[in-house]
Design an enzyme around this catalytic site. Structure first.
Site, short mmCIF file in Angstrom:
data_model
loop_
_atom_site.label_atom_id
_atom_site.label_comp_id
_atom_site.label_asym_id
_atom_site.label_seq_id
_atom_site.Cartn_x
_atom_site.Cartn_y
_atom_site.Cartn_z
N ASN A 84 36.17 -7.40 49.62
CA ASN A 84 35.68 -8.71 50.05
C ASN A 84 34.36 -8.64 50.83
O ASN A 84 33.70 -9.65 51.01
CB ASN A 84 36.77 -9.36 50.92
CG ASN A 84 36.29 -10.58 51.65
OD1 ASN A 84 36.10 -11.64 51.05
ND2 ASN A 84 36.09 -10.46 52.95
N TYR A 142 21.46 -13.14 45.93
CA TYR A 142 22.90 -13.38 46.15
C TYR A 142 23.58 -13.76 44.84
O TYR A 142 24.64 -13.20 44.50
CB TYR A 142 23.07 -14.48 47.19
CG TYR A 142 24.51 -14.82 47.51
CD1 TYR A 142 25.24 -14.05 48.41
CD2 TYR A 142 25.14 -15.91 46.92
CE1 TYR A 142 26.55 -14.36 48.72
CE2 TYR A 142 26.46 -16.23 47.22
CZ TYR A 142 27.15 -15.45 48.11
OH TYR A 142 28.47 -15.76 48.41
N LYS A 196 26.56 -11.61 42.92
CA LYS A 196 27.90 -12.17 42.76
C LYS A 196 28.24 -12.38 41.29
O LYS A 196 29.40 -12.21 40.88
CB LYS A 196 28.02 -13.47 43.54
CG LYS A 196 27.95 -13.28 45.06
CD LYS A 196 29.12 -12.46 45.57
CE LYS A 196 29.20 -12.42 47.08
NZ LYS A 196 30.39 -11.70 47.58
N THR A 253 33.34 -19.97 57.59
CA THR A 253 33.20 -18.59 58.05
C THR A 253 31.84 -18.47 58.73
O THR A 253 30.99 -19.36 58.62
CB THR A 253 33.25 -17.61 56.87
OG1 THR A 253 32.11 -17.86 56.02
CG2 THR A 253 34.53 -17.77 56.06
#
Length: 254
Positions: free
Chosen positions: A90, A157, A161, A192
């Site tokens: 993760n 990013y 991903k 988060t």
């Protein structure tokens, strides 16, 4: 019976957010957990919280993009708990955000190394350990970004991903005959530290929430519950998937 009773799990990126929530949940569901992240202090606090609730956990601080760390995580899980049944990879970063012509090569490489190369390194050592137990579950945290949606300034990013989904599919095909399931988890906006960094004003937060059909961000525990599904026998015929847990951000156009 608890969903992960007598299982051994590795959870990376466990110092906060989704990883921390998943480690707590896996432990409550009976797993013995090795938690990993760069920061030692929050990891030790997490281990103490798990122990106070009657669970078992050990911590290892390190950079998951370091091959030696990836190797040692598996070695320590096997030495401490006798093997490996579940790996929830993760750990990840948002990385530097900029238009492609303005993005330094070093920033591109850092994002891909942390988010994608680290996943390859994890799998390199986790897969043989899972096979030695007769199979298991390997999970990567990907994203809807780069899969169903693109945002300006997030090319590194998104590429990292999206690459995880291709890695997931190939590993699922390679290792399915040995009883190993490989899946990618694709969260939407989640409350988060990374999510709050993106939406760092009330106006930005309202905009991000409004992108989702559910008009809110996920709590880390909600995403952790989907990780538990992929980790457990509830998903025993699920492999090679990109599981959206995104509050409808991929389909919402309102």
């Amino acid at each position: 019976m608890a969903a992960l009773m007598n299982k051994v799990a590795i959870v990376t990126g466990a110092s906060s957010g989704i990883g921390r929530a998943a480690a707590l949940l896996f432990a409550r569901e009976g797993a013995r957990v090795l938690v990993a992240a760069r920061r030692e202090e929050p990891l030790q606090a997490l281990v103490e919280e798990i122990a106070s609730a009657g669970g078992q956990a050990v911590a290892m601080a390190g950079d998951v993009s370091d091959e030696a760390v990836a190797r040692e995580l598996v070695a320590r899980a096997c030495a401490q708990f006798g093997g490996l049944d579940v790996a929830f990879n993760n750990a990840g970063i948002l990385g530097e955000m900029a238009a492609a012509p303005d993005l330094p090569l070093s920033a591109w490489e850092a994002t891909l190394r942390t988010n994608l190369t680290s996943a390859f390194l994890a799998a390199k050592f986790q897969l043989p350990a899972l096979a030695a137990r007769g199979g298991g579950s390997l999970i990567f945290t990907s994203s809807f970004v780069g899969h169903t949606v693109g945002f300006p300034g997030m090319s590194a990013y998104a590429a990292s991903k999206s690459g995880l989904i291709g890695l997931t599919q190939c590993l699922a095909s390679e290792w399915g005959a040995q009883g190993i399931r490989v899946n990618a988890l694709l969260p939407g906006g989640t409350d988060t530290p990374m999510g709050r960094h993106v939406a760092n004003t009330p106006e930005a937060m309202a905009q991000v929430q409004g992108l989702h059909a559910l008009r809110r961000l996920a709590h880390p525990d909600e995403v952790a519950r989907s990780a538990l599904y992929l980790a457990s026998d509830a998903s025993r015929f699920t492999t090679g998937t990109a599981l959206l847990v995104d509050g409808g951000v991929s389909i919402h156009r309102g």
